[in-house]
Every structure is written in C-alpha cells, then in structure tokens.
Design an enzyme around this catalytic site. Structure first.
Site: not given
Length: 183
Positions: A63, A72, A132, A170
């Site tokens: 992603h 992140k 995250y 996905d």
C-alpha cells in the site's frame, strides 16, 4: 539507541528497542520525538497511530498514498512478520528496489519507512499485532496497491501457506509498470 540503515531502500531504517525486564514484567520506551529526529537527520511529526491484527498467512499490501504520502514508524507488538518496502521515488538511487525485513515481538525493534514507498507484510506466526504511527492521515481517495507478486519486483516472500490470504483490494493490485510513482 543505535539505528541501522537498510541499504536496499534509501531512508529505510531499523531502530532497535531496549526492553527492561524484571520480576514484575517489562518496560520499553517505543519512541521519543527528539531521538527519532536525530536518527533520521530531520524533524518528524507523527499524526496518527494505527494497530493491525492479522492471522497466520495474511498478506497486507503493498500500500501507498499518492496524496499525503505517509512515512511510518512500525513495530510488532505480538508475533512475527516479513515486512516488505518498495521504493517508488524516481529521484531515489534505490528506485524500484525492495527490502525485506523480519520483525518480531521477541526481538523488539522499529522500522522507519520513508514517504514515497509502498509497504506490506506477511504474517509468519499464528497471529501478529502491529502498531504503526504515520506522518499524515489516511487518505483513501489516493490509496494505491502495488501487486504483491509482481514478476518485475520478484519479492522473495516466505512461503507459509500455499497462497497468502489477501483482501479483494490487495488481490487486485497494480503491476509495477502500471503503478503511479513519486518524483
């Protein structure tokens, strides 16, 4: 805390964490703004924290967001994953390259993933819980999904099941030659 640069993707950094254990349990400082900024050589502002729980064989990703790209700061709270980062920055010397990192709660560390990279992970343990923090909020209108098994990228995913468990989003990811990239 000493950081370790991952040479496969420019700006990708492993940050070992120190767990203090005694008879009562354990304590771990996960991040401190000034230390993170010092390791990265620039000021960092984290604006949102997310937690993800996934089962064995789940693959999430790859992603990224075109608008409001996110850096992140990721760590595994419980379990083990194979974490993969793909550099989508045309100006980067590592453009088109990927890094694969094993992360687990048994060996606490964080992974700094810079803006302009696609990110995904595969759960190797019975389950995995990830935390995250990101530098910009989720922007669903600009979210992109790069195909996890693109033959050009040839990412060496660890086989834990005959086929990974994917979301419909996905499974429909773009090929490398179709994917929008960053300057």
């Amino acid at each position: 805390m000493t950081s370790i640069a991952c040479e496969q993707v420019q700006g990708l950094v492993r940050l070992p964490l120190r767990r203090h254990v005694d008879a009562r349990g354990s304590f771990m400082e996960c991040w401190r703004e000034e230390q993170l900024s010092q390791h990265l050589g620039r000021a960092v502002r984290l604006v949102q924290e997310n937690q993800s729980e996934s089962l064995h064989g789940v693959l999430r990703g790859l992603h990224y967001q075109l608008e409001q790209p996110q850096a992140k700061l990721l760590r595994v709270i419980d379990g083990q994953i194979q974490d993969v980062v793909v550099d989508l920055r045309r100006s980067s010397p590592t453009f088109g390259q990927h890094a694969s990192v094993l992360l687990s709660s048994e060996h606490p560390e964080q992974l700094w993933i810079p803006e302009g990279c696609a990110h995904g992970f595969l759960v190797l343990s019975e389950r995995a819980v990830l935390s995250y923090a990101v530098t910009s909020v989720y922007h669903p209108a600009s979210e992109q999904v790069l195909r996890w098994d693109d033959p050009v990228l040839s990412i060496p995913w660890i086989r834990v099941t005959p086929e990974p468990l994917l979301s419909a989003k996905d499974a429909a990811g773009m090929r490398w030659d179709e994917a929008p990239t960053f300057p």
